[in-house]
Design an enzyme around this catalytic site. Structure first.
Site, PDB file in Angstrom:
ATOM      1  N   ARG A 181       9.396   6.731 -13.659  1.00 36.76           N
ATOM      2  CA  ARG A 181      10.644   5.973 -13.750  1.00 36.76           C
ATOM      3  C   ARG A 181      11.762   6.685 -12.993  1.00 36.76           C
ATOM      4  O   ARG A 181      12.721   6.036 -12.579  1.00 36.76           O
ATOM      5  CB  ARG A 181      11.085   5.831 -15.218  1.00 36.76           C
ATOM      6  CG  ARG A 181      10.437   4.661 -15.944  1.00 36.76           C
ATOM      7  CD  ARG A 181      11.138   4.407 -17.250  1.00 36.76           C
ATOM      8  NE  ARG A 181      12.571   4.516 -17.057  1.00 36.76           N
ATOM      9  CZ  ARG A 181      13.412   5.132 -17.887  1.00 36.76           C
ATOM     10  NH1 ARG A 181      12.980   5.677 -18.998  1.00 36.76           N
ATOM     11  NH2 ARG A 181      14.694   5.187 -17.636  1.00 36.76           N
ATOM     12  N   ASP A 241      20.414  16.338 -18.996  1.00 40.82           N
ATOM     13  CA  ASP A 241      19.154  15.995 -18.310  1.00 40.82           C
ATOM     14  C   ASP A 241      18.445  17.222 -17.748  1.00 40.82           C
ATOM     15  O   ASP A 241      17.272  17.147 -17.373  1.00 40.82           O
ATOM     16  CB  ASP A 241      19.437  15.006 -17.164  1.00 40.82           C
ATOM     17  CG  ASP A 241      20.042  13.704 -17.657  1.00 40.82           C
ATOM     18  OD1 ASP A 241      19.861  13.385 -18.844  1.00 40.82           O
ATOM     19  OD2 ASP A 241      20.694  13.022 -16.860  1.00 40.82           O
ATOM     20  N   ARG A 300      21.374   5.682 -29.209  1.00 42.82           N
ATOM     21  CA  ARG A 300      22.147   5.534 -27.972  1.00 42.82           C
ATOM     22  C   ARG A 300      22.947   4.229 -28.069  1.00 42.82           C
ATOM     23  O   ARG A 300      22.614   3.231 -27.440  1.00 42.82           O
ATOM     24  CB  ARG A 300      21.220   5.522 -26.747  1.00 42.82           C
ATOM     25  CG  ARG A 300      20.437   6.819 -26.579  1.00 42.82           C
ATOM     26  CD  ARG A 300      19.524   6.774 -25.377  1.00 42.82           C
ATOM     27  NE  ARG A 300      20.235   6.947 -24.117  1.00 42.82           N
ATOM     28  CZ  ARG A 300      19.638   6.913 -22.916  1.00 42.82           C
ATOM     29  NH1 ARG A 300      18.339   6.708 -22.832  1.00 42.82           N
ATOM     30  NH2 ARG A 300      20.332   7.079 -21.811  1.00 42.82           N
ATOM     31  N   CYS A 322      14.664   5.820 -22.266  1.00 45.25           N
ATOM     32  CA  CYS A 322      14.093   6.945 -23.012  1.00 45.25           C
ATOM     33  C   CYS A 322      14.681   7.002 -24.412  1.00 45.25           C
ATOM     34  O   CYS A 322      15.898   6.830 -24.587  1.00 45.25           O
ATOM     35  CB  CYS A 322      14.424   8.264 -22.314  1.00 45.25           C
ATOM     36  SG  CYS A 322      13.615   8.482 -20.728  1.00 45.25           S
ATOM     37  N   LYS A 361      18.863   8.774  -8.820  1.00 46.70           N
ATOM     38  CA  LYS A 361      18.369   7.696  -9.691  1.00 46.70           C
ATOM     39  C   LYS A 361      19.521   7.070 -10.477  1.00 46.70           C
ATOM     40  O   LYS A 361      19.680   5.855 -10.496  1.00 46.70           O
ATOM     41  CB  LYS A 361      17.332   8.255 -10.668  1.00 46.70           C
ATOM     42  CG  LYS A 361      17.056   7.332 -11.843  1.00 46.70           C
ATOM     43  CD  LYS A 361      16.363   8.066 -12.988  1.00 46.70           C
ATOM     44  CE  LYS A 361      16.361   7.287 -14.263  1.00 46.70           C
ATOM     45  NZ  LYS A 361      17.416   7.645 -15.206  1.00 46.70           N
ATOM     46  N   ASN A 362      20.321   7.918 -11.119  1.00 44.95           N
ATOM     47  CA  ASN A 362      21.336   7.354 -12.019  1.00 44.95           C
ATOM     48  C   ASN A 362      22.491   6.694 -11.270  1.00 44.95           C
ATOM     49  O   ASN A 362      23.212   5.881 -11.849  1.00 44.95           O
ATOM     50  CB  ASN A 362      21.829   8.420 -13.007  1.00 44.95           C
ATOM     51  CG  ASN A 362      20.782   8.685 -14.086  1.00 44.95           C
ATOM     52  OD1 ASN A 362      19.843   7.893 -14.247  1.00 44.95           O
ATOM     53  ND2 ASN A 362      20.911   9.793 -14.809  1.00 44.95           N
TER      54      ASN A 362
HETATM   55  N1  EPU Z   1      27.721   7.068 -26.732  1.00 44.17           N
HETATM   56  C1  EPU Z   1      28.249   6.480 -27.846  1.00 44.17           C
HETATM   57  N2  EPU Z   1      28.654   5.177 -27.770  1.00 44.17           N
HETATM   58  C2  EPU Z   1      28.552   4.456 -26.640  1.00 44.17           C
HETATM   59  C3  EPU Z   1      28.008   5.059 -25.489  1.00 44.17           C
HETATM   60  C4  EPU Z   1      27.605   6.380 -25.567  1.00 44.17           C
HETATM   61  O1  EPU Z   1      28.344   7.096 -28.907  1.00 44.17           O
HETATM   62  O2  EPU Z   1      28.937   3.298 -26.646  1.00 44.17           O
HETATM   63  C5  EPU Z   1      27.272   8.480 -26.795  1.00 44.17           C
HETATM   64  C6  EPU Z   1      25.781   8.625 -26.570  1.00 44.17           C
HETATM   65  O3  EPU Z   1      25.045   8.403 -27.743  1.00 44.17           O
HETATM   66  C7  EPU Z   1      25.693  10.047 -26.051  1.00 44.17           C
HETATM   67  C8  EPU Z   1      26.990  10.218 -25.277  1.00 44.17           C
HETATM   68  O4  EPU Z   1      27.859   9.188 -25.724  1.00 44.17           O
HETATM   69  O5  EPU Z   1      25.709  10.930 -27.141  1.00 44.17           O
HETATM   70  C9  EPU Z   1      26.850  10.106 -23.782  1.00 44.17           C
HETATM   71  O6  EPU Z   1      26.171   8.916 -23.469  1.00 44.17           O
HETATM   72  P1  EPU Z   1      26.405   8.154 -22.091  1.00 44.17           P
HETATM   73  O7  EPU Z   1      26.838   6.775 -22.383  1.00 44.17           O
HETATM   74  O8  EPU Z   1      27.239   8.982 -21.188  1.00 44.17           O
HETATM   75  O9  EPU Z   1      24.908   8.092 -21.533  1.00 44.17           O
HETATM   76  P2  EPU Z   1      24.222   6.931 -20.764  1.00 44.17           P
HETATM   77  O10 EPU Z   1      25.193   6.287 -19.851  1.00 44.17           O
HETATM   78  O11 EPU Z   1      23.472   6.062 -21.695  1.00 44.17           O
HETATM   79  C10 EPU Z   1      23.560   8.393 -18.711  1.00 44.17           C
HETATM   80  C11 EPU Z   1      22.289   8.700 -17.992  1.00 44.17           C
HETATM   81  C12 EPU Z   1      21.431   9.623 -18.830  1.00 44.17           C
HETATM   82  C13 EPU Z   1      22.218  10.900 -19.159  1.00 44.17           C
HETATM   83  C14 EPU Z   1      23.543  10.523 -19.834  1.00 44.17           C
HETATM   84  C15 EPU Z   1      24.430  11.712 -20.106  1.00 44.17           C
HETATM   85  C16 EPU Z   1      21.887   6.706 -16.715  1.00 44.17           C
HETATM   86  C17 EPU Z   1      21.091   5.471 -16.512  1.00 44.17           C
HETATM   87  N3  EPU Z   1      21.564   7.466 -17.743  1.00 44.17           N
HETATM   88  O12 EPU Z   1      23.166   7.713 -19.912  1.00 44.17           O
HETATM   89  O13 EPU Z   1      20.324   9.974 -18.025  1.00 44.17           O
HETATM   90  O14 EPU Z   1      21.467  11.707 -20.008  1.00 44.17           O
HETATM   91  O15 EPU Z   1      24.265   9.590 -19.002  1.00 44.17           O
HETATM   92  O16 EPU Z   1      24.734  12.371 -18.931  1.00 44.17           O
HETATM   93  O17 EPU Z   1      22.773   7.009 -15.939  1.00 44.17           O
HETATM   94  C18 EPU Z   1      18.120  10.643 -17.591  1.00 44.17           C
HETATM   95  O18 EPU Z   1      18.392  10.506 -16.383  1.00 44.17           O
HETATM   96  O19 EPU Z   1      17.085  11.200 -18.008  1.00 44.17           O
HETATM   97  C19 EPU Z   1      19.080  10.151 -18.565  1.00 44.17           C
HETATM   98  C20 EPU Z   1      18.760   9.964 -19.833  1.00 44.17           C
END
Ligand code: EPU
Length: 419
Positions: free
Chosen positions: A397, A305, A122, A117, A23-24
């Site tokens: 989703r 996750d 975030r 979610c 998915k991701n």
């Molecule tokens: N963060 C910041 N600032 C930013 C971006 C991120 O502080 O500008 C922080 C976030 O708050 C978090 C950490 O960095 O504490 C990691 O966030 P990341 O950006 O890596 O997460 P994401 O890209 O928003 C993806 C996955 C999530 C998964 C996370 C961590 C997708 C679409 N989503 O989210 O997947 O939990 O990486 O591995 O790829 C899920 O599949 O259920 C899901 C939530």
């Protein structure tokens, strides 16, 4: 009227299950396809609501999108860079990948704040920091980001946190930028390698994906290509946990075991019987599980996750397990639902303590987010009686045909309309 998932617990699972495409990775590969100058065929696309939402966004942009089985053919040739202020953008988090993709392609994007979610705050400040470093100006007004650049120029960008989303977004914005972009402290998740692989097949020049330094040499042109998505490591992990919790024998196929090593080694520490093959994992019943401590970390550490599904499993393990989430310190809403089912869990700041083993009982519970949904499905399979899960759109989703896969394994699961 709402359609809920009902699960009658207590039936041991057995058989084989095939994991779908990630998915991701998919939710990043689809926006990445718009960077191409010709049709991109992505195979192994999971049948999940997030893919439908992204296809809707592509159609708003006038891209041609066709589904053929698990293939998605995206032809961006006739695309028009329309403002993305539609509601569908807020249905998922990954719509933010259109920021990098459209900025990279056109030097301009206007898009609503992404949804997804709720796992606590975030922010996307690092994505913005990256776009600005490449020369873009970013404005936020009326719930929309406007990001534009006369010219994108390669730059050195250090990410304060190795963010998956920021790494991918910067990759996409930088493929056409003039000169060299270096992302330092980049995220190393397998999904990033998959996106870089797609972009390189299209003609991009990206090196280092999967390490913490990624170098992108800007190119002038990208073509269409064919790409097969990697297996979903989180779906695989969910089934491995489920199997360890309530299967006599379950073979999870289409897995890259290396992607979930942090999970499989933890499960082995609890006493679970796992036979790890080349592209499959066989889980057989173990007599006794004991509690373990888990701390989530960026890849290759234990995935956040898989923290929630593991909580359900640990309710059956002897002793106290301490689960700490360093990525999303508020990702513990599933604990309240599990408590409703009889789990003995104490929630603290950024962590929870699970005391086991406890009997779980079917009840009405709510999938507050995607992986909470997965945790509740596992709890439902373990529970005495029938569990009724509400807000299942979260589960849909991200999990492809979870009902069908579980039924084939001997699970008793169905959907029902309730008042
Ligand atoms: N963060 C910041 N600032 C930013 C971006 C991120 O502080 O500008 C922080 C976030 O708050 C978090 C950490 O960095 O504490 C990691 O966030 P990341 O950006 O890596 O997460 P994401 O890209 O928003 C993806 C996955 C999530 C998964 C996370 C961590 C997708 C679409 N989503 O989210 O997947 O939990 O990486 O591995 O790829 C899920 O599949 O259920 C899901 C939530």
């Amino acid at each position: 009227m709402e359609k809920v998932i009902k699960i009658e617990g207590g039936h041991r699972l057995a058989g084989e299950v095939k994991v779908s495409g990630s998915k991701n990775a998919t939710v990043a590969l689809i926006p990445a396809a718009v960077l191409a100058g010709g049709p991109v065929t992505i195979s192994g696309v999971p049948d999940i609501a997030d893919v439908d939402s992204l296809s809707k966004i592509l159609r708003i942009l006038n891209a041609d999108v066709r589904e053929m089985g698990d293939h998605l053919i995206i032809d961006p040739t006739s695309m028009v860079n329309t403002d993305l202020d539609a509601d569908v953008v807020t249905k998922l988090r990954a719509s933010y990948y259109f920021m990098g993709a459209l900025l990279g392609k056109y030097g301009y994007v206007r898009i609503r704040m992404p949804g997804g979610c709720y796992l606590g705050p975030r922010p996307i400040t690092l994505h913005i920091k990256g776009f600005e470093a490449l020369g873009a100006k970013v404005r936020y007004d009326k719930g929309c980001y406007t990001i534009k650049a006369d010219k994108l120029m390669g730059a050195k960008i250090f990410l304060d946190i190795p963010s998956v989303g920021a790494t991918i977004n910067i990759l996409m914005a930088a493929v056409y930028a003039e000169g060299r972009t270096i992302i330092e402290n980049a995220a190393k998740e397998p999904e990033i390698i998959d996106v870089a692989t797609l972009l390189n097949k299209m003609g991009a020049n990206i090196r280092g994906a999967g390490t913490n330094v990624i170098t992108i040499e800007g190119v002038r042109e990208l073509q269409g290509c064919f790409h097969e998505i990697i297996p979903d490591r989180i779906e695989a992990g969910t089934f491995v946990i489920m199997a360890a919790a309530c299967a006599d024998s379950m073979k999870i196929c289409n897995v890259i075991p290396k992607h979930i090593e942090a999970l499989t080694s933890k499960l082995q520490e609890t006493g679970a019987n796992l036979e790890i093959g080349v592209d499959s994992i066989l889980v057989t019943k173990s007599e006794r599980m004991h509690g373990v401590n888990i701390t989530t970390k960026p890849y290759p550490g234990y995935a956040t996750d898989l923290q929630q599904p593991m909580t359900s499993y640990l309710t059956q393990a002897t002793g106290i397990s301490e689960i700490t989430d360093t990525i999303y310190t508020e990702r513990f809403k599933h604990c309240l639902e599990l408590q409703r089912m009889g789990a003995d869990i104490e929630i603290s700041t950024g962590k929870c303590y699970v005391k086991g083993p406890t009997m779980l009982y079917g009840d009405k519970v709510t999938a507050t987010d995607l992986r909470c949904g997965a945790a509740l499905v596992i709890a439902g399979l373990l529970a005495d009686g029938v569990t009724e899960i509400h807000d299942v759109y979260h589960i849909d989703r991200g999990y492809d045909n979870i009902d069908g896969k579980l039924k084939a394994l001997g699970g008793v699961i169905w959907r029902e309309k309730v008042e």
